[in-house]
Design an enzyme around this catalytic site. Structure first.
Site, short mmCIF file in Angstrom:
data_model
loop_
_atom_site.label_atom_id
_atom_site.label_comp_id
_atom_site.label_asym_id
_atom_site.label_seq_id
_atom_site.Cartn_x
_atom_site.Cartn_y
_atom_site.Cartn_z
N HIS A 102 -15.31 -32.70 -33.28
CA HIS A 102 -14.09 -32.91 -32.49
C HIS A 102 -13.06 -31.86 -32.88
O HIS A 102 -12.34 -32.03 -33.87
CB HIS A 102 -13.52 -34.31 -32.75
CG HIS A 102 -14.29 -35.41 -32.11
ND1 HIS A 102 -14.06 -35.82 -30.81
CD2 HIS A 102 -15.29 -36.17 -32.58
CE1 HIS A 102 -14.88 -36.81 -30.52
NE2 HIS A 102 -15.65 -37.03 -31.56
N GLU A 157 -10.26 -31.27 -31.55
CA GLU A 157 -8.90 -31.82 -31.43
C GLU A 157 -8.51 -32.67 -32.63
O GLU A 157 -7.33 -33.03 -32.79
CB GLU A 157 -8.79 -32.65 -30.13
CG GLU A 157 -9.38 -34.03 -30.16
CD GLU A 157 -10.90 -34.08 -29.99
OE1 GLU A 157 -11.42 -35.20 -29.84
OE2 GLU A 157 -11.54 -33.01 -29.99
N CYS A 208 -18.55 -32.79 -28.60
CA CYS A 208 -19.15 -34.04 -29.06
C CYS A 208 -20.34 -34.41 -28.16
O CYS A 208 -21.25 -33.62 -28.00
CB CYS A 208 -18.10 -35.15 -29.14
SG CYS A 208 -18.64 -36.57 -30.14
#
Length: 200
Positions: A182, A184, A79
């Protein structure tokens, strides 16, 4: 062991939990000695470019990161962390880490496309890399950003995406890797990318 750098910015817990989910060892630390002895680093980031760089420039962290980059230690910025790897951003005045020549530019807003760019987006492969190995042709990732990187050397681009303009969604130069999205929050596609990084 993957060392997640805690400099006060980023979704540290969710990143560490995703590594644990894929069976990779990860720790979160702000300790310069631990960062300095790391064999693999992840640089997270959310928020404003200058605020993030100011934090990195404080207290000796910049020097440690520069040394690790020079030693060939694999480093992944995600990011805002990816934008910090470049020369700078239109968002701020401070120079970035400068490991990958390029710059972050504001995404253009329009009636059809909102900024920040939030949500899932398909990516296309620009070149092969261990970071993006085994990603399927329909790979898509979750993005939240208002600025997007354009690298100066197209050879540093791994994945490209489009939101009004085409931009670099993932980049690499040597041992330095970046992902604008992202991982995750990107389910199986993000798990594959983080698993790849864990194995580099």
């Amino acid at each position: 062991m993957i060392t997640i750098v805690d400099y006060g910015i980023g979704n540290l817990g969710s990143i560490r939990n995703m590594f644990r989910r894929i069976g990779a060892s990860a720790q979160v630390t702000s300790d310069l000695e631990e960062i300095g002895s790391a064999t693999k680093l992840l640089l997270p980031g959310v928020g404003a470019f200058d605020n993030a760089m100011a934090r990195i420039n404080e207290g000796g962290l910049r020097e440690v990161l520069d040394r690790k980059a020079g030693e060939g230690v694999p480093i992944l910025g995600i990011c805002l962390g990816m934008q910090l790897l470049t020369s700078g951003s239109e968002e701020g005045q401070l120079p970035g880490l400068g490991w990958i020549p390029g710059r972050a530019h504001r995404l253009p807003a329009s009636p059809r496309l909102k900024v920040p760019h939030m949500g899932w987006n398909l990516v296309r492969t620009a070149r092969r890399s261990p970071l993006t190995a085994d990603l399927p042709p329909d790979a898509r990732f979750y993005f939240v950003h208002s600025f997007a990187v354009q690298v100066h050397d197209r050879g540093d681009s791994l994945l490209r995406a489009t939101h009004g303009v085409e931009f670099d969604a993932a980049i690499q130069r040597g041992n330095i890797y970046g992902a604008q999205f992202h991982p995750e929050k990107s389910h199986r596609f993000g798990m594959q990318l983080l698993s790849n990084f864990a194995q580099i």
